[in-house]
Design a protein around this motif. Structure first.
Motif, mmCIF file in Angstrom:
data_model
loop_
_atom_site.group_PDB
_atom_site.id
_atom_site.type_symbol
_atom_site.label_atom_id
_atom_site.label_comp_id
_atom_site.label_asym_id
_atom_site.label_seq_id
_atom_site.Cartn_x
_atom_site.Cartn_y
_atom_site.Cartn_z
ATOM 1 N N ASN A 143 21.416 -33.375 -24.406
ATOM 2 C CA ASN A 143 22.844 -33.586 -24.277
ATOM 3 C C ASN A 143 23.383 -32.250 -23.801
ATOM 4 O O ASN A 143 23.463 -31.288 -24.568
ATOM 5 N N GLY A 144 23.683 -32.177 -22.511
ATOM 6 C CA GLY A 144 24.112 -30.919 -21.900
ATOM 7 C C GLY A 144 25.596 -30.647 -22.069
ATOM 8 O O GLY A 144 26.115 -29.704 -21.499
ATOM 9 N N GLY A 145 26.260 -31.425 -22.860
ATOM 10 C CA GLY A 145 27.706 -31.335 -23.030
ATOM 11 C C GLY A 145 28.281 -32.711 -22.756
ATOM 12 O O GLY A 145 27.556 -33.666 -22.439
ATOM 13 N N PHE A 146 29.571 -32.839 -22.862
ATOM 14 C CA PHE A 146 30.217 -34.149 -22.729
ATOM 15 C C PHE A 146 29.823 -34.833 -21.414
ATOM 16 O O PHE A 146 29.986 -34.265 -20.340
ATOM 17 N N GLY A 147 29.268 -36.045 -21.537
ATOM 18 C CA GLY A 147 28.927 -36.837 -20.363
ATOM 19 C C GLY A 147 27.696 -36.369 -19.611
ATOM 20 O O GLY A 147 27.476 -36.790 -18.471
ATOM 21 N N LYS A 148 26.868 -35.525 -20.214
ATOM 22 C CA LYS A 148 25.679 -34.993 -19.536
ATOM 23 C C LYS A 148 24.441 -35.270 -20.376
ATOM 24 O O LYS A 148 23.912 -34.388 -21.042
ATOM 25 N N ALA A 149 23.980 -36.518 -20.364
ATOM 26 C CA ALA A 149 22.828 -36.922 -21.161
ATOM 27 C C ALA A 149 21.634 -37.183 -20.246
ATOM 28 O O ALA A 149 21.776 -37.778 -19.171
ATOM 29 N N TYR A 150 20.455 -36.727 -20.699
ATOM 30 C CA TYR A 150 19.230 -36.852 -19.910
ATOM 31 C C TYR A 150 18.061 -37.209 -20.819
ATOM 32 O O TYR A 150 17.957 -36.694 -21.934
ATOM 33 N N ARG A 151 17.167 -38.051 -20.313
ATOM 34 C CA ARG A 151 15.867 -38.284 -20.940
ATOM 35 C C ARG A 151 14.864 -37.415 -20.208
ATOM 36 O O ARG A 151 14.898 -37.334 -18.981
ATOM 37 N N MET A 152 13.952 -36.792 -20.961
ATOM 38 C CA MET A 152 12.981 -35.902 -20.334
ATOM 39 C C MET A 152 11.581 -36.168 -20.884
ATOM 40 O O MET A 152 11.433 -36.690 -21.980
ATOM 41 N N GLN A 153 10.614 -35.760 -20.105
ATOM 42 C CA GLN A 153 9.213 -35.803 -20.519
ATOM 43 C C GLN A 153 8.730 -34.384 -20.759
ATOM 44 O O GLN A 153 9.386 -33.411 -20.371
ATOM 45 N N ALA A 154 7.575 -34.247 -21.376
ATOM 46 C CA ALA A 154 7.034 -32.918 -21.691
ATOM 47 C C ALA A 154 6.952 -32.036 -20.445
ATOM 48 O O ALA A 154 7.273 -30.857 -20.497
ATOM 49 N N GLY A 155 6.568 -32.599 -19.324
ATOM 50 C CA GLY A 155 6.459 -31.813 -18.091
ATOM 51 C C GLY A 155 7.773 -31.214 -17.628
ATOM 52 O O GLY A 155 7.779 -30.192 -16.931
ATOM 53 N N ASP A 156 8.882 -31.826 -17.977
ATOM 54 C CA ASP A 156 10.203 -31.299 -17.598
ATOM 55 C C ASP A 156 10.512 -30.005 -18.350
ATOM 56 O O ASP A 156 11.390 -29.254 -17.936
ATOM 57 N N LEU A 157 9.816 -29.759 -19.462
ATOM 58 C CA LEU A 157 10.130 -28.621 -20.330
ATOM 59 C C LEU A 157 9.235 -27.415 -20.095
ATOM 60 O O LEU A 157 9.537 -26.324 -20.572
ATOM 61 N N ALA A 158 8.146 -27.594 -19.362
ATOM 62 C CA ALA A 158 7.202 -26.498 -19.139
ATOM 63 C C ALA A 158 7.846 -25.433 -18.259
ATOM 64 O O ALA A 158 8.530 -25.758 -17.283
#
Length: 160
Positions: A143-158
């Motif tokens: 949740n990057g702030g109001f109206g900024k929601a994302y689903r991520m996988q482990a690879g997105d975090l590396a």
């Protein structure tokens, strides 16, 4: 005709990935969610975290704590990172929920790395009841702030 609501989840982009990585890199504590093996109920506790060199959060836990017993019984857990900041609505500040698997980390090899982040932990780091865990992300919700929601996988975090 029933109108299907718009999906509030945005496509994951480089800006979202960078924010998620920053939240992990800057985190020094988080809220760990586990399942209590005695009751089957969820339990949340605050833990100290440091980012591993590979971007995976690390935590030092005591075998005397109830959350460690819960992780021994079921290594699936959740970790919430991100602070609300000093001003404004706390729900407008970015936060990251990681769905993880807790795995043993090499406590001896990572000693200097952990103590760089928490020098006072030198008092108890080598105690026999303490062990180091990796909280290896499986999926994440940013949740990057109001109206900024994302689903991520482990690879997105590396890290890049």
């Amino acid at each position: 005709m029933t109108k299907t609501p718009a999906d509030p989840i945005r496509p994951t982009d480089d800006e979202a990935r960078a924010l998620a990585r920053r939240l992990i890199a800057e985190a020094r504590h988080g809220a760990l969610g586990v399942i209590d093996p005695a009751t089957g109920a969820p339990m949340v506790t605050r833990i100290a975290v440091v980012p591993g060199a590979d971007g995976v959060p690390l935590t030092l836990v005591s075998t005397l704590s109830s959350h460690t017993a819960a992780l021994d019984a079921e290594p699936a857990c959740s970790l919430l990172l991100g602070e609300p900041g000093g001003k404004g609505d706390p729900l407008t500040h970015p936060r990251l929920t990681l769905q993880c698997r807790a795995e043993a980390a090499d406590k001896t090899a990572l000693r200097a790395h952990y103590l760089r982040h928490y020098p006072k932990a030198e008092l108890y780091y080598d105690f026999g009841d303490f062990r180091l865990l990796r909280l290896d992300p499986v999926t994440a919700f940013l949740n990057g702030g109001f109206g900024k929601a994302y689903r991520m996988q482990a690879g997105d975090l590396a890290p890049d």
